[in-house]
Design a protein around this motif. Structure first.
Motif, PDB file in Angstrom:
ATOM      1  N   PHE A 108      16.606   3.348 -14.078  1.00 31.93           N
ATOM      2  CA  PHE A 108      16.758   2.930 -12.691  1.00 31.93           C
ATOM      3  C   PHE A 108      15.470   2.270 -12.214  1.00 31.93           C
ATOM      4  O   PHE A 108      14.394   2.863 -12.329  1.00 31.93           O
ATOM      5  N   LYS A 109      15.580   1.070 -11.664  1.00 38.13           N
ATOM      6  CA  LYS A 109      14.405   0.358 -11.186  1.00 38.13           C
ATOM      7  C   LYS A 109      13.973   0.891  -9.824  1.00 38.13           C
ATOM      8  O   LYS A 109      14.793   1.328  -9.008  1.00 38.13           O
ATOM      9  N   VAL A 110      12.659   0.847  -9.583  1.00 41.00           N
ATOM     10  CA  VAL A 110      12.109   1.315  -8.313  1.00 41.00           C
ATOM     11  C   VAL A 110      11.116   0.286  -7.779  1.00 41.00           C
ATOM     12  O   VAL A 110      10.663  -0.605  -8.491  1.00 41.00           O
ATOM     13  N   ASN A 111      10.769   0.458  -6.508  1.00 39.50           N
ATOM     14  CA  ASN A 111       9.677  -0.277  -5.889  1.00 39.50           C
ATOM     15  C   ASN A 111       8.391   0.442  -6.298  1.00 39.50           C
ATOM     16  O   ASN A 111       8.061   1.501  -5.755  1.00 39.50           O
ATOM     17  N   LEU A 112       7.687  -0.101  -7.274  1.00 40.05           N
ATOM     18  CA  LEU A 112       6.545   0.597  -7.843  1.00 40.05           C
ATOM     19  C   LEU A 112       5.408   0.786  -6.852  1.00 40.05           C
ATOM     20  O   LEU A 112       4.674   1.776  -6.919  1.00 40.05           O
ATOM     21  N   LYS A 113       5.238  -0.136  -5.930  1.00 40.73           N
ATOM     22  CA  LYS A 113       4.182   0.017  -4.931  1.00 40.73           C
ATOM     23  C   LYS A 113       4.451   1.236  -4.060  1.00 40.73           C
ATOM     24  O   LYS A 113       3.569   2.079  -3.855  1.00 40.73           O
ATOM     25  N   ARG A 114       5.673   1.367  -3.562  1.00 44.33           N
ATOM     26  CA  ARG A 114       6.017   2.519  -2.731  1.00 44.33           C
ATOM     27  C   ARG A 114       5.942   3.832  -3.514  1.00 44.33           C
ATOM     28  O   ARG A 114       5.456   4.846  -3.008  1.00 44.33           O
TER      29      ARG A 114
END
Length: 252
Positions: A164-170
Motif C-alpha cells: 500500500f502506497k503512502v504519503n512518505l512525508k506525512r
C-alpha cells in the motif's frame, strides 16, 4: 559491512512461532545465533496473530518466557516484539490482550496475508487493489498508519511502501512526533532512492536497518540495505542501529 560499520542491534526477525514453517528456526536457535554474531541487542518479532502465518495467541506468553530466560543466561539483551498487521482505515491492528505486558517493541506493516474484517475489506483492501495510486487512497492509507502509530505506540514501521502506497512525508513526520523509526528492510526495499533523498530526508525521521530474517543464517544479512542507504546518502547519525542503539522509549 565495512570494518567501521557494525549493526549493534537487529530488530526484525521471525522464528517458528510464525507458524506453518514461515519461520524456519526455533526461538532458542535464533537467539543463540544472534548471540554468536556479537550483537548487543536482538529482537524476535513474529507476525501478529491475524497474519496467515502469525503467532498463535496462546504462544505469546511462551515466547515471552523464552526471552526472559535468555536474558538471564546471555550477555546480549533480547527483546520481544511482534510485527503487527495494519488492518483498517482507523488504524486497526492485531494487537491483542495477550500482548499486554509482553512486548518490548512493536513493529507494524501491511501484509497481503493480514486478515481484515468485512468492513475494512471494502474500505481498506479493495481501494488499494483497484485504485492504489490515487491521491485519495494514498492519503487514506497514510491516515491509517498514523492512527495506528498513535494508538498502539508503534516503534518501527516495517517495509514502508510495500503493498500500500503512502504519503512518505506525512508518515515520516508522524514517526518523528511519536518516536517511531522507518525501516530499511534488506528483503523489501520498496521506497525508491528518489523518495528517500527528495522527501524523507527532508524530515528529521531516523531509520533502522533490518534483515527481516526468517532463518538464523540471515540475521545479519543486510548488505542490500546498507547499499541502499549509501545510494540514498542517509547520514550515519540517522541510522539508529548502525554503530549505536536505538532508544525506543524516549524521543530522539
Amino acid at each position: 559491512m565495512t570494518e567501521d560499520q557494525k549493526l549493534l542491534g537487529v530488530y526484525h526477525t521471525h522464528s517458528k512461532f510464525s507458524k506453518y514453517n514461515h519461520g524456519k528456526d526455533s526461538a532458542e536457535d535464533m537467539i543463540a545465533m544472534a548471540q554468536s554474531l556479537g550483537l548487543t541487542e536482538y529482537a524476535l518479532t513474529d507476525h501478529g496473530f491475524k497474519h496467515v502465518f502469525g503467532i498463535r495467541r496462546k504462544n505469546i506468553k511462551k515466547l515471552r518466557a523464552i526471552i526472559d530466560n535468555a536474558n538471564i543466561t546471555n550477555n546480549m539483551k533480547t527483546l520481544m516484539g511482534l510485527e503487527l498487521n495494519l488492518l483498517g482505515v482507523n488504524g486497526e491492528t492485531d494487537y491483542c490482550p495477550e500482548c499486554e505486558g509482553c512486548l518490548d517493541i512493536r513493529l507494524m506493516g501491511v501484509h497481503k496475508a493480514g486478515r481484515v474484517n468485512f468492513k475494512n475489506f471494502f474500505k481498506f483492501i479493495l481501494p488499494n487493489v483497484f485504485n492504489g495510486k490515487s491521491v485519495k487512497t494514498i492519503e487514506r492509507n497514510t491516515d491509517a498508519y498514523i492512527n495506528a502509530i498513535k494508538k498502539f505506540k508503534i516503534d518501527i514501521i516495517t517495509h514502508p511502501q510495500e503493498y500500500f502506497k503512502v504519503n512518505l512525508k506525512r508518515l515520516a513526520e508522524a514517526c518523528v512526533e511519536n518516536n517511531c523509526y522507518l525501516e530499511i528492510n534488506n528483503k523489501h526495499l520498496k521506497m525508491t532512492v528518489e523518495e528517500v533523498k527528495d522527501v524523507v530526508l527532508n524530515t528529521q525521521v531516523k531509520f533502522v536497518i533490518s534483515s527481516d530474517a526468517h532463518k538464523k543464517e540471515n540475521i545479519l544479512k543486510v548488505q542490500d540495505a546498507l547499499e541502499f542507504c549509501k545510494a540514498c546518502e542517509i547520514p550515519e547519525d540517522r541510522i539508529a542501529n548502525l554503530n549505536k542503539l536505538p532508544n525506543f522509549k524516549e524521543k530522539y
